[in-house]
Each structure stands twice: as structure tokens, then as C-alpha cells.
Design an enzyme around this catalytic site. Structure first.
Site, mmCIF file in Angstrom:
data_model
loop_
_atom_site.group_PDB
_atom_site.id
_atom_site.type_symbol
_atom_site.label_atom_id
_atom_site.label_comp_id
_atom_site.label_asym_id
_atom_site.label_seq_id
_atom_site.Cartn_x
_atom_site.Cartn_y
_atom_site.Cartn_z
ATOM 1 N N ASN A 48 0.755 -1.134 -0.209
ATOM 2 C CA ASN A 48 0.037 -0.171 0.009
ATOM 3 C C ASN A 48 1.030 1.265 0.099
ATOM 4 O OD1 ASN A 48 -1.763 2.258 0.632
ATOM 5 N ND2 ASN A 48 -3.154 0.840 1.918
ATOM 6 N N LYS A 87 -0.311 4.342 2.214
ATOM 7 C CA LYS A 87 0.069 4.191 3.523
ATOM 8 C C LYS A 87 1.573 4.707 3.687
ATOM 9 C CE LYS A 87 -2.521 0.108 5.428
ATOM 10 N NZ LYS A 87 -2.324 -0.932 6.102
ATOM 11 N N GLU A 124 -3.068 -12.860 4.624
ATOM 12 C CA GLU A 124 -3.156 -12.548 6.101
ATOM 13 C C GLU A 124 -3.856 -13.632 6.891
ATOM 14 O OE1 GLU A 124 -5.251 -8.987 6.811
ATOM 15 O OE2 GLU A 124 -3.726 -7.679 5.850
ATOM 16 N N ASP A 174 -1.425 -2.901 10.053
ATOM 17 C CA ASP A 174 -2.588 -3.545 9.903
ATOM 18 C C ASP A 174 -3.719 -2.534 10.405
ATOM 19 O OD1 ASP A 174 -2.926 -6.157 8.618
ATOM 20 O OD2 ASP A 174 -4.900 -5.791 9.548
ATOM 21 N N GLY A 222 -9.049 4.172 0.044
ATOM 22 C CA GLY A 222 -9.772 3.310 0.985
ATOM 23 C C GLY A 222 -11.031 3.874 1.486
ATOM 24 N N TYR A 223 -11.152 4.005 2.873
ATOM 25 C CA TYR A 223 -12.434 4.467 3.628
ATOM 26 C C TYR A 223 -12.166 5.976 3.923
ATOM 27 C CZ TYR A 223 -13.526 -0.513 4.518
ATOM 28 O OH TYR A 223 -13.978 -1.656 4.197
ATOM 29 N N LYS A 240 -4.829 15.341 7.286
ATOM 30 C CA LYS A 240 -5.298 13.825 7.746
ATOM 31 C C LYS A 240 -4.065 13.290 8.895
ATOM 32 C CE LYS A 240 -5.630 8.891 6.618
ATOM 33 N NZ LYS A 240 -5.572 7.859 5.525
HETATM 34 P P1 IMP Z 1 -5.095 -2.999 5.710
HETATM 35 O O1 IMP Z 1 -5.703 -4.408 6.183
HETATM 36 O O2 IMP Z 1 -4.373 -2.430 7.034
HETATM 37 O O3 IMP Z 1 -4.509 -2.855 4.447
HETATM 38 O O4 IMP Z 1 -6.535 -2.271 5.695
HETATM 39 C C1 IMP Z 1 -7.823 -2.848 5.537
HETATM 40 C C2 IMP Z 1 -8.555 -1.959 4.784
HETATM 41 O O5 IMP Z 1 -8.727 -0.476 5.238
HETATM 42 C C3 IMP Z 1 -8.020 -1.659 3.213
HETATM 43 O O6 IMP Z 1 -9.025 -1.785 2.195
HETATM 44 C C4 IMP Z 1 -7.462 -0.231 3.227
HETATM 45 O O7 IMP Z 1 -7.401 0.193 1.948
HETATM 46 C C5 IMP Z 1 -8.418 0.361 4.131
HETATM 47 N N1 IMP Z 1 -7.237 1.352 4.807
HETATM 48 C C6 IMP Z 1 -6.387 1.130 5.710
HETATM 49 N N2 IMP Z 1 -5.837 2.206 6.101
HETATM 50 C C7 IMP Z 1 -6.794 3.370 5.696
HETATM 51 C C8 IMP Z 1 -6.675 4.738 6.047
HETATM 52 O O8 IMP Z 1 -5.904 5.296 6.485
HETATM 53 N N3 IMP Z 1 -7.835 5.421 5.262
HETATM 54 C C9 IMP Z 1 -8.649 4.562 4.624
HETATM 55 N N4 IMP Z 1 -8.699 3.516 4.663
HETATM 56 C C10 IMP Z 1 -7.700 2.769 4.974
#
Ligand code: IMP
Length: 186
Positions: free
Chosen positions: A10, A13, A37, A66, A141-142, A163
Site C-alpha cells: 500500500n 500508507k 493474512e 494493519d 480506502g475508507y 489527515k
Molecule cells: P489493511 O488490511 O491494513 O491494508 O487495511 C484494511 C482496509 O482498510 C484496506 O481496504 C485499506 O484500503 C483500508 N485502509 C487502511 N488504512 C486506511 C486509512 O488510513 N484510510 C482509509 N482506508 C484505510
């Protein structure tokens, strides 16, 4: 300056981590790393396991991260399943699930796991906020649906600098960077 690898797929990130860690005496390098995972309700367990697999492959001090989005009126869903939920029903699907809910409170949780072959530790951070009633056009993402506490716009609309001034990831990074700088100055 101590060099740490950020093992992830990512790059969004990474941009945030790179920008924030400029405040510390740490050098961070992106290494594209993908692994399956483990299934767990616990972000710490997922991050720790990912960091072990990453260290076995990379063999240098590294962090993985994560994140989960926990929505109060959905009993914490999607939480550890945030990645799968975004890929399947997406932000639109989540807003549909909340369409009849007046309580829009939610919390982002970030867990960073550090592994250097000797230390294997986690550092966490949270940001509380609300889920918006529509999807803003900007952000990954969110971010287009999460309005952090004290703001009237989404993370996406805030842009990266605002942010990361107090995001979930920034709080986790602060804990990690403080520990790391202390540990390596010994
Ligand atoms: P991950 O498993 O840590 O990669 O994140 C889980 C989900 O949350 C993924 O679909 C990411 O795109 C989303 N995500 C992780 N961090 C953020 C953030 O800071 N903002 C918005 N979405 C996030």
C-alpha cells in the site's frame, strides 16, 4: 540514522508514514511485500504474524501495518475484515448498511508490528469519528466516508497533511518511533 523497511503493498500508507517519520531520526524505505493474512479478530495477531513472515523473507528491521475500521452501530464491523469488505461491498455498501442508523460513530485502529529478528512488538493508535452520509470524491480506502472527530469533512477531503496531523496511523507511528529512537540510542 536507523533504516527501517516498511513492508506492504500500500503506497498510500507509505506516503503518510514517510511524511510523518520526517519528524524523527528514522529512515523508512518501501518494500513491496504481499502475504496471505491470517484470519483473526485481533489486529495485533494479524500484524505480528505478517511481520514474522516478512522478516523471514527480508531479514532486515521492518514494520508492517494493519488497519481496521470499527463502526459502532454495526458492532465493530468491518473491523479486521475491512480489506475484504472494501473489495466486496465497498464504501457504497457500507453506507447502505447504515442507511437507517442515526448512530454513525466509528473508529479507525492502526497496529504497527516491528520485527528485527530479536524484538517483535506492536504499537497501536486510534482515531474516532463519524461515517458520512455520502462518499466524497477524494481519498483512498475508507477516507472518502470517514469524518474524524472535530472536523466537518472526510479524511479524503482533508488531504494528506491534515489527515496525518492526528490520524490513527500517526498515533501508532508516534508510539513506534518513540520506542525505536529510545531503543537504538542505548
Ligand atoms: P489493511 O488490511 O491494513 O491494508 O487495511 C484494511 C482496509 O482498510 C484496506 O481496504 C485499506 O484500503 C483500508 N485502509 C487502511 N488504512 C486506511 C486509512 O488510513 N484510510 C482509509 N482506508 C484505510
Amino acid at each position: 540514522m536507523r533504516k527501517i523497511i516498511f513492508a506492504s503493498t500500500n503506497e498510500n500508507k507509505f506516503k503518510e508514514i514517510l511524511l510523518h517519520l520526517r519528524n524523527f531520526d528514522l529512515e523508512i524505505e518501501f518494500l513491496r511485500f504481499k502475504t496471505n493474512e491470517i484470519q483473526s479478530e485481533n489486529l495485533e495477531d494479524i500484524a505480528l504474524e505478517k511481520s514474522k513472515v516478512a522478516f523471514e523473507r527480508i531479514g532486515q528491521p521492518l514494520i508492517v501495518e494493519d488497519t481496521g475500521l470499527f463502526i459502532d452501530s454495526l458492532n465493530g464491523f468491518p473491523g479486521p475484515y475491512s480489506s475484504y469488505v472494501l473489495q466486496t461491498i465497498g464504501n457504497k455498501g457500507l453506507l447502505d448498511l447504515l442507511s437507517n442508523k442515526s448512530n454513525r460513530l466509528a473508529c479507525f485502529r492502526s497496529v504497527i508490528a516491528y520485527n528485527d529478528g530479536k524484538n517483535n512488538l506492536t504499537f497501536s493508535g486510534e482515531a474516532r469519528g463519524n461515517i458520512s452520509d455520502h462518499i466524497s470524491e477524494v481519498g483512498w480506502g475508507y477516507d472518502p466516508i470517514f469524518i474524524p472527530e472535530g472536523s466537518s469533512i472526510t479524511y479524503g477531503q482533508q488531504g494528506i497533511t491534515n489527515k496525518i496531523s492526528k490520524s490513527h496511523r500517526t498515533h501508532a507511528l508516534n508510539h513506534f518511533a518513540e520506542w525505536c529512537c529510545r531503543y537504538y540510542s542505548k
